[in-house]
Design an enzyme around this catalytic site. Structure first.
Site, mmCIF file in Angstrom:
data_model
loop_
_atom_site.group_PDB
_atom_site.id
_atom_site.type_symbol
_atom_site.label_atom_id
_atom_site.label_comp_id
_atom_site.label_asym_id
_atom_site.label_seq_id
_atom_site.Cartn_x
_atom_site.Cartn_y
_atom_site.Cartn_z
ATOM 1 N N CYS A 104 0.702 -1.135 -0.066
ATOM 2 C CA CYS A 104 0.189 -0.179 0.149
ATOM 3 C C CYS A 104 0.772 1.141 -0.130
ATOM 4 O O CYS A 104 0.354 2.616 -0.348
ATOM 5 C CB CYS A 104 -0.971 -0.019 1.254
ATOM 6 S SG CYS A 104 -2.171 -1.348 1.179
ATOM 7 N N HIS B 112 -2.413 6.704 4.184
ATOM 8 C CA HIS B 112 -3.124 5.662 3.555
ATOM 9 C C HIS B 112 -4.465 5.167 4.664
ATOM 10 O O HIS B 112 -4.150 5.121 5.783
ATOM 11 C CB HIS B 112 -2.205 4.366 3.675
ATOM 12 C CG HIS B 112 -2.703 2.964 3.299
ATOM 13 N ND1 HIS B 112 -3.483 2.879 2.289
ATOM 14 C CD2 HIS B 112 -2.579 1.798 3.936
ATOM 15 C CE1 HIS B 112 -3.845 1.532 2.098
ATOM 16 N NE2 HIS B 112 -3.452 1.011 3.262
ATOM 17 N N ASN C 287 -10.014 1.259 2.234
ATOM 18 C CA ASN C 287 -8.674 0.900 1.780
ATOM 19 C C ASN C 287 -8.539 0.593 0.452
ATOM 20 O O ASN C 287 -9.177 -0.719 0.067
ATOM 21 C CB ASN C 287 -8.227 -0.379 2.948
ATOM 22 C CG ASN C 287 -6.899 -0.625 2.680
ATOM 23 O OD1 ASN C 287 -6.174 -0.173 1.586
ATOM 24 N ND2 ASN C 287 -6.204 -1.537 3.468
#
Length: 356
Positions: free
Chosen positions: A124, A279, A313
């Site tokens: 990520c 994130h 996410n």
């Protein structure tokens, strides 16, 4: 002299999965969940997922077009493309080449005919590392304009009978166009990346494993039957240990921020940061930080119900929406901190100051 962000584009698939959808999907695999349980544990209420015909490449292209449409006509042509992804359906050719070809077909004036490119696999945090690479390329004089894309189709690697993971992920893309900073101040100020290969199995992707695919799960709901498993790639994550890792990385970043010369060469205080683009892993992490640093959620644009409704996410794509808003709403001189963390395990932060 480094680079500045000229434009940011995003792409979000139209199909939405709500927490109620997951109650129905998981019930057919003999598991229970609820909107209250999912929201309390993750902060996620909805997630957008790609249609079967949508690919990592097509989503990367759509986000790139959105970024190109925001460019000034006198921007120098794109000379290099960096794509941060973890879910391309084949190892080669890379996504960057697909994006290059499609842009040349539709916006040839904005791209060099022989633009080079590569893909980056770093979990990520791949988008943060790709921005760091792009800034270095421009700073060195290798390129003047670089397109950076974060794109993932996590629905392709998710087992929709696994309650612990399937509720977390969505699909999407974000694109950033970086150019040479000619103003002499601001732009990207610094970066820092960290990794721990000994912990790499906290998040990993298995091959040829049993799974319930997204569209088999949805069809099973329509037909009110148990879903049929097939073989494919499956994302695995030790949720509790990953949560602890991310909390530790945030603690390390915040407590050492003013002395971190790689990231923060001017030694500004953490309080001086105007905006934060994290994130979007788990809302509980940010709520915990906000209790210690009041105003943290506001800087992340996660303080209102409307903002939280977009929380999900999407791996390398999750930070673009916040950065786009920063460029639109901030004043010259304002600071933006981007921070990503994920498999590898890796983390990477980028400090940016608006110049115009």
């Amino acid at each position: 002299m480094g680079s500045i962000i000229q434009s940011v584009g995003t792409y979000t698939p139209s199909r939405v999965l709500t927490n109620l959808d997951f109650e129905r999907i998981l019930a057919l695999s003999g598991q229970t969940t609820s909107d209250e349980w999912i929201t309390r544990r993750t902060g996620i209420q909805t997630r957008h997922v790609a249609e079967p015909h949508e690919t990592v490449g097509s989503m990367a292209y759509e986000a790139s077009l959105d970024a190109i449409r925001g460019l000034a006509r006198d921007t120098s042509p794109i000379e290099h493309i960096l794509v941060a992804t973890n879910t391309h359906h084949r190892p080669f050719p890379n996504v960057a080449g697909e994006v290059q070809a499609k842009i040349r077909e539709t916006f040839p004036d904005f791209i060099d005919s022989y633009t080079s490119g590569s893909d980056s696999y770093a979990g990520c945090t791949g988008i943060n590392m790709a921005l760091m690479y792009a800034d270095s390329f421009i700073k060195s004089g290798q390129f003047e304009t670089v397109l950076v894309v974060g794109v993932d189709k996590l629905s392709d690697v998710t087992d929709y009978s696994d309650r612990s993971n399937c509720i977390l992920f969505g699909d999407g893309a974000s694109a950033y166009i970086l150019t040479k900073n000619k103003s002499g101040s601001g732009g990207f100020l610094g970066h820092i990346a960290r990794g721990d290969g000994f912990s790499r199995d906290l998040i990993y992707c298995g091959e040829n494993e049993d799974k319930v695919t997204l569209y088999e799960a949805l069809q099973a709901v329509v037909e009110n039957r148990a879903p049929i498993k097939s073989k494919g790639r499956v994302l695995h994550m030790d949720g509790q240990k990953v949560f602890e890792y991310v909390v530790s990385e945030w603690k390390n970043l915040i407590e050492g921020f003013d002395k971190n010369k790689q990231l923060n060469p001017s030694g500004i205080s953490f309080d001086e940061i105007s905006a934060i683009s994290p994130h979007l892993a788990n809302l509980r992490i940010f709520e915990n930080i906000n209790r210690k640093i009041p105003g943290f959620l506001e800087k992340c644009c996660l303080a209102t119900d409307e903002d939280k409704a977009h929380f999900c996410n999407t791996s390398t794509a999750s930070q673009g929406r916040r950065v786009k808003r920063f460029l639109r709403e901030s004043m010259s001189g304002d600071y933006l901190l981007q921070f990503g963390y994920g498999s590898g395990v890796h983390s990477c932060a980028n400090l940016y100051q608006k110049t115009f």
